[in-house]
Design an enzyme around this catalytic site. Structure first.
Site, PDB file in Angstrom:
ATOM      1  N   TRP A   1       0.840  -1.201   0.000  1.00 34.13           N
ATOM      2  CA  TRP A   1       0.000   0.000   0.000  1.00 34.13           C
ATOM      3  C   TRP A   1       0.875   1.251   0.000  1.00 34.13           C
ATOM      4  CZ3 TRP A   1      -0.941   4.474   2.566  1.00 34.13           C
ATOM      5  CH2 TRP A   1      -2.105   5.163   2.190  1.00 34.13           C
TER       6      TRP A   1
ATOM      7  N   ARG B   1     -26.628   1.334  23.341  1.00 37.09           N
ATOM      8  CA  ARG B   1     -27.820   1.951  22.773  1.00 37.09           C
ATOM      9  C   ARG B   1     -27.572   2.084  21.273  1.00 37.09           C
ATOM     10  NH1 ARG B   1     -26.216   7.041  21.127  1.00 37.09           N
ATOM     11  NH2 ARG B   1     -24.194   7.426  22.069  1.00 37.09           N
TER      12      ARG B   1
ATOM     13  N   ARG C   1      -3.687   2.446   8.781  1.00 38.57           N
ATOM     14  CA  ARG C   1      -2.469   1.610   8.690  1.00 38.57           C
ATOM     15  C   ARG C   1      -1.413   2.193   9.593  1.00 38.57           C
ATOM     16  NH1 ARG C   1      -4.575   3.046   4.262  1.00 38.57           N
ATOM     17  NH2 ARG C   1      -5.684   1.438   3.110  1.00 38.57           N
ATOM     18  N   LEU C   2      -0.610   1.320  10.159  1.00 36.07           N
ATOM     19  CA  LEU C   2       0.559   1.764  10.917  1.00 36.07           C
ATOM     20  C   LEU C   2       1.582   0.653  10.789  1.00 36.07           C
ATOM     21  CD1 LEU C   2       0.532   3.449  14.414  1.00 36.07           C
ATOM     22  CD2 LEU C   2       2.267   1.791  13.796  1.00 36.07           C
TER      23      LEU C   2
ATOM     24  N   VAL D   1       6.061  -0.334  10.771  1.00 36.23           N
ATOM     25  CA  VAL D   1       7.459   0.046  10.952  1.00 36.23           C
ATOM     26  C   VAL D   1       8.308  -0.959  10.186  1.00 36.23           C
ATOM     27  CG1 VAL D   1       9.303   0.304  12.680  1.00 36.23           C
ATOM     28  CG2 VAL D   1       6.969   1.065  13.217  1.00 36.23           C
TER      29      VAL D   1
ATOM     30  N   GLY E   1      11.011  -2.388  17.285  1.00 35.54           N
ATOM     31  CA  GLY E   1      11.515  -2.594  18.641  1.00 35.54           C
ATOM     32  C   GLY E   1      12.333  -1.433  19.176  1.00 35.54           C
TER      33      GLY E   1
ATOM     34  N   GLY F   1       7.097   2.625  16.485  1.00 38.35           N
ATOM     35  CA  GLY F   1       5.653   2.360  16.465  1.00 38.35           C
ATOM     36  C   GLY F   1       4.939   3.251  17.471  1.00 38.35           C
TER      37      GLY F   1
ATOM     38  N   TYR G   1      -2.102  -1.875  20.398  1.00 39.18           N
ATOM     39  CA  TYR G   1      -3.051  -0.758  20.574  1.00 39.18           C
ATOM     40  C   TYR G   1      -3.685  -0.771  21.974  1.00 39.18           C
ATOM     41  CZ  TYR G   1      -2.526  -0.040  15.581  1.00 39.18           C
ATOM     42  OH  TYR G   1      -1.986   0.204  14.335  1.00 39.18           O
TER      43      TYR G   1
HETATM   44  C1  COA Z   1       3.244  -3.372  15.493  1.00 39.93           C
HETATM   45  C2  COA Z   1       4.391  -2.412  15.150  1.00 39.93           C
HETATM   46  C3  COA Z   1       3.830  -1.188  14.469  1.00 39.93           C
HETATM   47  C4  COA Z   1       5.111  -2.000  16.433  1.00 39.93           C
HETATM   48  O1  COA Z   1       6.132  -1.080  16.113  1.00 39.93           O
HETATM   49  P1  COA Z   1       7.542  -1.087  16.881  1.00 39.93           P
HETATM   50  O2  COA Z   1       8.303   0.107  16.426  1.00 39.93           O
HETATM   51  O3  COA Z   1       8.186  -2.392  16.719  1.00 39.93           O
HETATM   52  O4  COA Z   1       7.063  -0.910  18.380  1.00 39.93           O
HETATM   53  P2  COA Z   1       7.772  -0.054  19.527  1.00 39.93           P
HETATM   54  O5  COA Z   1       9.239  -0.371  19.522  1.00 39.93           O
HETATM   55  O6  COA Z   1       7.399   1.368  19.413  1.00 39.93           O
HETATM   56  O7  COA Z   1       7.111  -0.679  20.808  1.00 39.93           O
HETATM   57  C5  COA Z   1       6.300   0.081  21.680  1.00 39.93           C
HETATM   58  C6  COA Z   1       5.722  -0.849  22.715  1.00 39.93           C
HETATM   59  O8  COA Z   1       4.783  -1.752  22.094  1.00 39.93           O
HETATM   60  C7  COA Z   1       5.151  -3.087  22.375  1.00 39.93           C
HETATM   61  N1  COA Z   1       4.927  -3.857  21.162  1.00 39.93           N
HETATM   62  C8  COA Z   1       5.559  -3.743  19.994  1.00 39.93           C
HETATM   63  N2  COA Z   1       5.079  -4.637  19.113  1.00 39.93           N
HETATM   64  C9  COA Z   1       4.105  -5.306  19.766  1.00 39.93           C
HETATM   65  C10 COA Z   1       3.271  -6.360  19.417  1.00 39.93           C
HETATM   66  N3  COA Z   1       3.301  -6.888  18.194  1.00 39.93           N
HETATM   67  N4  COA Z   1       2.416  -6.839  20.348  1.00 39.93           N
HETATM   68  C11 COA Z   1       2.374  -6.305  21.585  1.00 39.93           C
HETATM   69  N5  COA Z   1       3.159  -5.288  21.979  1.00 39.93           N
HETATM   70  C12 COA Z   1       4.024  -4.812  21.083  1.00 39.93           C
HETATM   71  C13 COA Z   1       6.655  -3.038  22.697  1.00 39.93           C
HETATM   72  O9  COA Z   1       7.037  -4.109  23.519  1.00 39.93           O
HETATM   73  C14 COA Z   1       6.780  -1.717  23.384  1.00 39.93           C
HETATM   74  O10 COA Z   1       6.404  -1.832  24.742  1.00 39.93           O
HETATM   75  P3  COA Z   1       7.414  -1.333  25.907  1.00 39.93           P
HETATM   76  O11 COA Z   1       7.592   0.139  25.650  1.00 39.93           O
HETATM   77  O12 COA Z   1       6.662  -1.637  27.158  1.00 39.93           O
HETATM   78  O13 COA Z   1       8.649  -2.122  25.706  1.00 39.93           O
HETATM   79  C15 COA Z   1       5.452  -3.102  14.237  1.00 39.93           C
HETATM   80  O14 COA Z   1       5.893  -4.269  14.856  1.00 39.93           O
HETATM   81  C16 COA Z   1       4.968  -3.429  12.845  1.00 39.93           C
HETATM   82  O15 COA Z   1       5.039  -2.581  11.953  1.00 39.93           O
HETATM   83  N6  COA Z   1       4.510  -4.682  12.609  1.00 39.93           N
HETATM   84  C17 COA Z   1       4.115  -5.117  11.283  1.00 39.93           C
HETATM   85  C18 COA Z   1       2.926  -4.349  10.772  1.00 39.93           C
HETATM   86  C19 COA Z   1       1.746  -4.435  11.698  1.00 39.93           C
HETATM   87  O16 COA Z   1       1.410  -5.505  12.203  1.00 39.93           O
HETATM   88  N7  COA Z   1       1.113  -3.281  11.902  1.00 39.93           N
HETATM   89  C20 COA Z   1      -0.085  -3.187  12.700  1.00 39.93           C
HETATM   90  C21 COA Z   1      -1.203  -3.197  11.717  1.00 39.93           C
HETATM   91  S1  COA Z   1      -2.769  -3.112  12.469  1.00 39.93           S
END
Ligand code: COA
Length: 169
Positions: free
Chosen positions: A27, A76, A89-90, A92, A98, A102, A138
């Protein structure tokens, strides 16, 4: 240094991007430019300034919740669809996951929506998580699940304002 910035077609074009979710990667590469030009979807980029590439992105779009969906969750059935914003969408890039990007993107989105909520009416911010892992991400930041949609989450504008009113990021 990573900064969140407005969409740039050039930056996207010259960035490899692989988040592990091919639909989100495709996308960004194939749709984001066109959607931005048409003002249909807004996309914001986490840019790695040193490497001159996209480290992550999110996009937002207007959304309407059906009265039935809203009713099942809020107890309701409203007479009209409930106006909302969809955090559509979000993602990384894997090499940056990590390291807090995110969270940076999500907080940027929520702070931006809080500011917008003073000019545009919407009752909820909605997210469709792709899987349970994403839903947990989330939930960690105050989103709640819709009762009968495990992977659909929301934050009320009231909560958004209480949490993100004064740039708490
Ligand atoms: C999900 C995603 C956006 C997280 O981004 P990231 O940069 O890795 O996350 P961060 O490093 O900012 O982590 C922030 C917090 O969220 C937690 N976290 C990160 N990924 C997580 C996951 N998949 N499940 C649960 N918690 C998660 C981390 O442990 C961290 O917590 P902490 O501060 O207590 O250690 C990333 O893994 C991603 O892009 N995944 C693939 C695409 C995706 O699935 N997007 C979501 C679509 S709905």
């Amino acid at each position: 240094m990573i900064i969140v910035r407005d969409f740039s077609r050039e930056l996207v074009k010259h960035s490899p991007f692989a988040s592990g979710e091919s639909s989100l990667d495709r996308w960004l590469k194939e749709q984001s430019g066109q959607q931005d030009r048409r003002n249909g979807v807004r996309t914001f980029l986490a840019a790695d300034e040193a490497a001159v590439r996209v480290a992550g992105y999110y996009s937002t779009v207007t959304y309407e919740l059906t009265p039935e969906d809203a009713g099942e969750t809020f107890g309701r059935i409203p007479r009209y669809p409930v106006p909302a914003v969809l955090l559509a969408r979000l993602a990384v890039d894997r090499s940056y996951q990590g390291s807090g990007i995110g969270r940076l993107l999500l907080f940027d989105a929520l702070a931006r929506l809080e500011r917008n909520s003073h000019d545009i009416g919407f009752e909820l911010v909605v997210v469709d998580a792709l899987h349970e892992d994403a839903a947990c991400f989330y939930l960690k930041y105050g989103f709640r699940r819709f009762l009968d949609h495990e992977l659909k989450l929301y934050m009320t504008t009231k909560d958004l304002r209480a949490t993100f009113a004064a740039d708490l990021t």
